[in-house]
Scaffold this motif. Structure first.
Motif, PDB file in Angstrom:
ATOM      1  N   PHE A 108     -10.982   8.980  -6.528  1.00 35.44           N
ATOM      2  CA  PHE A 108     -10.806   7.687  -5.809  1.00 35.44           C
ATOM      3  C   PHE A 108      -9.510   7.204  -6.136  1.00 35.44           C
ATOM      4  CE2 PHE A 108     -10.708   3.073  -6.249  1.00 35.44           C
ATOM      5  CZ  PHE A 108     -11.066   2.858  -5.061  1.00 35.44           C
ATOM      6  N   VAL A 112      -6.991   6.678  -2.844  1.00 35.03           N
ATOM      7  CA  VAL A 112      -6.281   5.498  -2.501  1.00 35.03           C
ATOM      8  C   VAL A 112      -4.816   5.329  -2.511  1.00 35.03           C
ATOM      9  CG1 VAL A 112      -6.215   2.793  -3.215  1.00 35.03           C
ATOM     10  CG2 VAL A 112      -8.365   3.883  -3.315  1.00 35.03           C
ATOM     11  N   LEU A 115      -3.251   6.188   0.722  1.00 32.84           N
ATOM     12  CA  LEU A 115      -4.030   5.633   1.827  1.00 32.84           C
ATOM     13  C   LEU A 115      -3.189   5.193   2.918  1.00 32.84           C
ATOM     14  CD1 LEU A 115      -7.445   3.956   1.454  1.00 32.84           C
ATOM     15  CD2 LEU A 115      -5.507   2.780   2.697  1.00 32.84           C
ATOM     16  N   ILE A 134      -6.453  -4.270   0.101  1.00 35.25           N
ATOM     17  CA  ILE A 134      -6.037  -3.582  -1.215  1.00 35.25           C
ATOM     18  C   ILE A 134      -4.900  -4.239  -1.747  1.00 35.25           C
ATOM     19  CG2 ILE A 134      -5.361  -1.558  -2.234  1.00 35.25           C
ATOM     20  CD1 ILE A 134      -7.063   0.039  -0.318  1.00 35.25           C
TER      21      ILE A 134
END
Length: 448
Positions: A108, A112, A115, A134
């Motif tokens: 994860f 991210v 990203l 985010i």
């Protein structure tokens, strides 16, 4: 005559063929029976293995001969029972054998972080919602950390002129004593002396037993002990104790944990502390590059008394400032030091996340937790997690309202800074692995 011979031969061959068929048939039947028996045994074994049952084996005197007349009793034990201690705990969820949550978290994280670079290629509409969301979460988290850090800085400023000695006198019924333990290896003796001097400058120095622990492989350890003893023998300490941690003890690894564990155990044995008096003794562990405020011991004593001596529920943490010659270091090092202090003031202490390098606790908590585990390296987080497993409750981290200056784990230049961060990353990786091992031990209800 020839016909008779042919008949005899045919009869012999016929008998041999009949015997061979009967033999093969017998073997086949026995083989089928054996296969059936093995299949039944396999099913029984599978049922046993699927049943979570522990056993306790009765001890046998090592000097006693074991023979066919010796009774060795194996009795079933509840799966919630610790075989070694007999303590009982609630049922723990078994971990998944296929999904490792730390690997899922790493996946994860790597998904991210980059990203913003790849999500626009998937969909601009999706990127329009996800990236600001985010960023908003991150800004919100840092805002909360900044607010809590400002609050704790205000508490430090409001108490910087507090006379803790007067407050202690009105609260203290039983005298609170202190053990300050410093672990040393190859640090220069002058650096160690600077740290010990900050302890000798305490307003409540007469309460302190100073424990200075060296390793057996420390160069010139005897000369260092003599120098420090001559310099601080009249500093006002209740006593000074020097310990030399032997190298290669079983079930230990070299490091601060094993050094602190040995030094603290030796100090307690020399002090002849009674079990009912351990709640009146506070232990402070520190590094060789620590500078204490002159009110640290007094403030710690006052905090402990005002909270009604929570010996088994609280660990005390002073805010750490990495200001040791910070003005002469690189820009990156200064920013790193400030951020670490910010995170301690705004996150680690307020949210009870974990202690850091210089912290205090009661001797009764250390005794109940079997002191410091010598098979680990990072004593701060291991003590917190291990002692929570022992006490079966969450330990609170309480802030001591005076700061401590700690030497920055950083370099004087950007190049050395990168090397130091590589070493720190390795330490934290080891620490994370140690934490996982300790949690595994706790969740499997085994307290070593």
């Amino acid at each position: 005559m020839n016909n008779l011979d042919n008949q005899v031969k045919q009869a012999v061959v016929s008998n041999l063929l009949t015997w061979h068929k009967n033999f093969i048939g017998h073997i086949s039947v026995e083989a089928e029976k054996q296969i059936d028996r093995l299949e039944q045994e396999r099913q029984v074994i599978n049922e046993i293995l699927q049943t979570r049952t522990l056993t306790r084996l009765s001890s046998v005197d090592k000097n006693k001969d074991i023979n066919q007349h010796t009774n060795i009793i194996i009795e079933p034990v509840s799966q919630h029972t610790i075989i070694e201690t007999g303590m009982r705990h609630v049922e723990m969820k078994s971990g998944s054998q296929r999904i490792r949550w730390n690997l899922l978290f790493n996946f994860f994280l790597w998904l991210v972080v980059p990203l913003p670079f790849w999500i626009p290629f998937v969909s601009n509409q999706v990127a329009l919602y996800i990236i600001p969301s985010i960023q908003g979460v991150i800004v919100f988290m840092w805002t909360i950390i900044a607010i809590l850090a400002m609050k704790n800085v205000f508490i430090l400023y409001a108490n910087h002129r507090c006379n803790y000695a007067e407050k202690i006198a009105s609260l203290e019924k039983t005298r609170i004593r202190h053990i300050v333990a410093i672990s040393c290896y190859k640090e220069p003796v002058e650096l160690i002396a600077t740290s010990v001097q900050s302890v000798a400058d305490q307003t409540e120095v007469q309460r302190i037993t100073m424990v200075i622990s060296f390793e057996e492989k420390t160069p010139d350890k005897e000369e260092k002990c003599k120098y420090l003893n001559n310099r601080f023998k009249d500093a006002g300490f209740e006593r000074i104790i020097f310990t030399i941690h032997p190298y290669g003890l079983p079930n230990e690894i070299p490091g601060k944990c094993s050094n602190s564990n040995y030094g603290l155990r030796m100090a307690v044995s020399q002090m002849n502390v009674a079990d009912d008096d351990m709640g009146n003794i506070l232990v402070t562990t520190c590094d060789a590059d620590s500078k204490f405020s002159t009110d640290y011991i007094a403030a710690l004593t006052w905090k402990y008394l005002t909270e009604n001596q929570p010996a088994l529920t609280t660990i005390y943490q002073s805010p750490l400032f990495y200001n040791w010659k910070l003005d002469s270091l690189s820009f990156v090092t200064r920013v790193t030091g400030l951020l670490r202090s910010l995170l301690m003031l705004g996150a680690l202490i307020p949210f009870n996340i974990n202690t850091m390098s210089i912290f205090s606790y009661s001797l009764s908590l250390a005794k109940k937790g079997n002191f410091i585990h010598p098979r680990y390296q990072m004593d701060d987080i291991i003590c917190l997690i291990r002692w929570m497993g022992v006490t079966q409750q969450r330990l609170r981290i309480s802030m001591i309202p005076v700061p401590v200056v700690s030497g920055p784990t950083s370099g004087e230049t950007i190049e050395i800074e990168i090397m130091e961060w590589a070493r720190q990353a390795r330490r934290w990786t080891i620490g994370a692995a140690e934490l996982r091992c300790e949690l595994h031990v706790i969740f499997n209800e085994e307290i070593i």
